[in-house]
Every structure is written in structure tokens, then in C-alpha cells.
Design an enzyme around this catalytic site. Structure first.
Site, mmCIF file in Angstrom:
data_model
loop_
_atom_site.group_PDB
_atom_site.id
_atom_site.type_symbol
_atom_site.label_atom_id
_atom_site.label_comp_id
_atom_site.label_asym_id
_atom_site.label_seq_id
_atom_site.Cartn_x
_atom_site.Cartn_y
_atom_site.Cartn_z
ATOM 1 N N HIS A 269 -1.879 26.508 38.261
ATOM 2 C CA HIS A 269 -3.142 26.026 38.805
ATOM 3 C C HIS A 269 -3.727 27.042 39.788
ATOM 4 O O HIS A 269 -4.936 27.268 39.809
ATOM 5 C CB HIS A 269 -2.942 24.676 39.509
ATOM 6 C CG HIS A 269 -2.559 23.590 38.570
ATOM 7 N ND1 HIS A 269 -3.421 22.594 38.202
ATOM 8 C CD2 HIS A 269 -1.395 23.344 37.908
ATOM 9 C CE1 HIS A 269 -2.813 21.779 37.347
ATOM 10 N NE2 HIS A 269 -1.583 22.217 37.160
ATOM 11 N N ASP B 122 -8.305 20.009 42.760
ATOM 12 C CA ASP B 122 -7.459 19.842 41.574
ATOM 13 C C ASP B 122 -7.169 18.361 41.356
ATOM 14 O O ASP B 122 -7.506 17.512 42.179
ATOM 15 C CB ASP B 122 -6.164 20.634 41.765
ATOM 16 C CG ASP B 122 -5.632 21.224 40.478
ATOM 17 O OD1 ASP B 122 -5.796 20.601 39.418
ATOM 18 O OD2 ASP B 122 -5.031 22.311 40.533
#
Length: 163
Positions: A21, A128
Site C-alpha cells: 500500500h 486507505d
């Protein structure tokens, strides 16, 4: 363009603490900076130190914001990324991660107060998938917030309803 130019858009990016990520989020930060936008890239000190260097021409537009990773009993020292955490300690990592809510809110308060003097308060917060407390922090400060989903479309498709 000067990195402190108050006419640029200021985007805060806060990625999940996993390199699958962090790296795409850093790539996005660089792409935004290449278009003249200012980016505050939020993570933890150890994760930031392990990221690849930003292109020198873009570095003035990307601020790395290191939030101290909370200590949780039972979590190995320095376990700031999911790479550092044994599977059986993942809940502790998530608990420590949730402890970043207050430092993140303090960062947003400071960033919003910095409006003026050539610095611009955030225009957007990109978050996120697991940051359930970030949207509330952005909303409290009247900042638009969008979720950045770094999953493959095939994994996300079953979650949607048929049209």
C-alpha cells in the site's frame, strides 16, 4: 513552482502500513507532485525511512509526516509495517495503528492552522481502506476525504451490487 506556493493544491495521503500500500501511495504522491501539487505523505518513522527516495525535482513538494507508532505490549519493537509482524501478532499491530488517530488529528489541526504564510491547509485527504477514524478527523475539519483502494478490481468486484 515553489513548494510553498499557496496556489497549489495540498493533498494528505495516509496509506495502510504495508508496503503493498505504501509504495503505490508514494507513486501517487510523486505523480501528484509532478503536476505541481503539494503532498503530505503520512506514515510512521520506520516505514518512511524504508521508502525509496523521491525524485529530487519532486522532493520539495512532498512532505513526509512521521507519526510515532504507539507501543503495544506484545508487539515486537519496531514492528511498524505488516512485514515486521508475525501473523499471530497482527491484532496488536492493528491496535497500535488505531493509536495513530490522535497524532493524526493533531497533524491535521496543525496543517489547518498553517494556512497562510505561503503554506496551504489541506484541500484533500486520501485514506486507505482500514483507516476508519481518518474520515471523521477530516470531516471535523471540513476537509474532503476520499478512500484510496489499492486492491485489484477482481477482489473488489464481488463486494459491489449488480447494476
Amino acid at each position: 513552482m515553489d513548494a510553498a506556493d499557496s496556489s497549489t493544491t495540498h493533498i494528505v495521503i495516509f496509506s495502510w502500513l504495508a508496503f503493498g500500500h505504501l509504495l503505490p501511495a508514494l507513486d501517487l504522491a510523486e505523480r501528484l507532485a509532478s503536476r505541481g501539487h503539494r503532498v503530505s505523505f503520512v506514515s510512521t518513522p520506520r516505514n518512511i525511512s524504508r521508502l525509496p527516495p523521491v525524485a529530487p525535482a519532486l522532493a520539495p513538494l512532498i512532505d513526509f509526516v512521521a507519526l510515532p507508532f504507539p507501543r503495544v505490549e506484545g508487539l515486537p519493537e519496531g514492528a511498524e509495517s505488516t512485514n515486521d509482524v508475525p501473523f499471530d501478532k497482527f491484532d496488536l499491530h492493528r491496535k497500535a495503528f488505531n493509536g495513530l488517530a490522535a497524532p493524526f488529528s493533531a497533524f491535521l489541526d496543525a496543517a489547518c492552522a498553517a494556512d497562510g504564510g505561503g503554506r496551504r491547509k489541506p484541500d484533500w485527504v486520501l485514506v486507505d481502506f482500514i483507516h476508519h477514524w481518518v474520515a471523521a478527523a477530516a470531516l471535523e475539519r471540513n476537509l474532503p476525504c476520499a478512500m484510496l483502494v489499492t486492491f485489484a478490481a477482481g477482489l473488489m468486484a464481488p463486494l459491489g451490487r449488480p447494476v
